[in-house]
Design a protein around this motif. Sequence first.
Motif, PDB file in Angstrom:
ATOM      1  N   GLU A  31      15.775  71.271  61.428  1.00 44.95           N
ATOM      2  CA  GLU A  31      15.594  70.358  60.296  1.00 44.95           C
ATOM      3  C   GLU A  31      16.364  70.883  59.098  1.00 44.95           C
ATOM      4  O   GLU A  31      16.339  72.085  58.791  1.00 44.95           O
ATOM      5  CB  GLU A  31      14.107  70.233  59.959  1.00 44.95           C
ATOM      6  N   ASP A  32      17.059  69.970  58.391  1.00 48.89           N
ATOM      7  CA  ASP A  32      17.818  70.370  57.216  1.00 48.89           C
ATOM      8  C   ASP A  32      16.955  70.271  55.963  1.00 48.89           C
ATOM      9  O   ASP A  32      15.759  69.952  56.031  1.00 48.89           O
ATOM     10  CB  ASP A  32      19.086  69.520  57.083  1.00 48.89           C
ATOM     11  N   ALA A  33      17.557  70.540  54.810  1.00 54.54           N
ATOM     12  CA  ALA A  33      16.798  70.551  53.559  1.00 54.54           C
ATOM     13  C   ALA A  33      16.317  69.166  53.161  1.00 54.54           C
ATOM     14  O   ALA A  33      15.334  69.031  52.429  1.00 54.54           O
ATOM     15  CB  ALA A  33      17.659  71.143  52.436  1.00 54.54           C
ATOM     16  N   GLN A  34      16.994  68.109  53.631  1.00 52.91           N
ATOM     17  CA  GLN A  34      16.584  66.743  53.297  1.00 52.91           C
ATOM     18  C   GLN A  34      15.527  66.205  54.251  1.00 52.91           C
ATOM     19  O   GLN A  34      15.087  65.064  54.104  1.00 52.91           O
ATOM     20  CB  GLN A  34      17.806  65.807  53.305  1.00 52.91           C
ATOM     21  N   LEU A  55      21.424  73.818  60.142  1.00 50.58           N
ATOM     22  CA  LEU A  55      20.048  73.358  60.291  1.00 50.58           C
ATOM     23  C   LEU A  55      19.209  74.511  60.827  1.00 50.58           C
ATOM     24  O   LEU A  55      19.417  74.964  61.957  1.00 50.58           O
ATOM     25  CB  LEU A  55      19.971  72.162  61.241  1.00 50.58           C
ATOM     26  N   LYS A  70      12.911  75.148  63.458  1.00 46.96           N
ATOM     27  CA  LYS A  70      11.559  74.938  62.965  1.00 46.96           C
ATOM     28  C   LYS A  70      10.497  75.250  64.016  1.00 46.96           C
ATOM     29  O   LYS A  70       9.587  76.031  63.762  1.00 46.96           O
ATOM     30  CB  LYS A  70      11.399  73.497  62.477  1.00 46.96           C
TER      31      LYS A  70
END
Length: 231
Positions: free
Chosen positions: A82-85, A176, A179
């Motif tokens: 998962e990216d920051a957005q 990315l 997680k």
Amino acid sequence: MIRSRSLVLLLSGLALLDAGSAAGQTPAEAPVTETAPLAKRPPVRRKPPPAPPQPMAATAPLANPKTPELAVVCDAKAARYEDAQGMAVWVTRSGAITIDNPLRPLTPDTTRVLQVIIRDRVATAYGPDLLGLRRGSAPATLEATTGGPIRWDGELTILPDPLTIVSETGEPLAQLPFKECGVAPATRPEPTVAAKKPPAAKPARSQGAPRPGDEPKAPPGLQVPQGAIAQ
């Protein structure tokens, strides 16, 4: 007799005066000897005291990209990145495309492939290794582009952290971080293109008696004049 006594007294008084004078005199000062003048010394230059250290201004830390490394093990599950957005990318399968190179028969060209799910769509990420991958389309489209089939692994291989996406020139586009391991979401089926049916062939005409109007006609200019053939 009186004079003699007076003379003695006079002499005694003079002697006392001389002794008193001698007792009141200060010792003679020692003569001062002349000395050579001192040579002029150069002035001593003293270094100024060091200035007190000034407090350093606070600066923002440099944003250094993290070096990816193979460290993620999910076995039979999928890996979620998962990216920051908040955009999630699920890695569900890993494999490779191997193409024999006639110029190097002993070292075939190998492309590593990851099947990913992005917004309920199946796509791929591929490259010479897993540390820098390019974005790809669906697995079938990638096979048609590279000219070789994807040989999928029996289980998900060790994945990098973070997942780095690069451009065609190798410049990093996105990273990315990993997680968790979990169950990938369901995907929509890829649209299939219906094959066009060939036009129906016209039925062949059965061989039978000629229909009216099907008699062969003599070509123009070759008509036989009436009465040219003797009866």
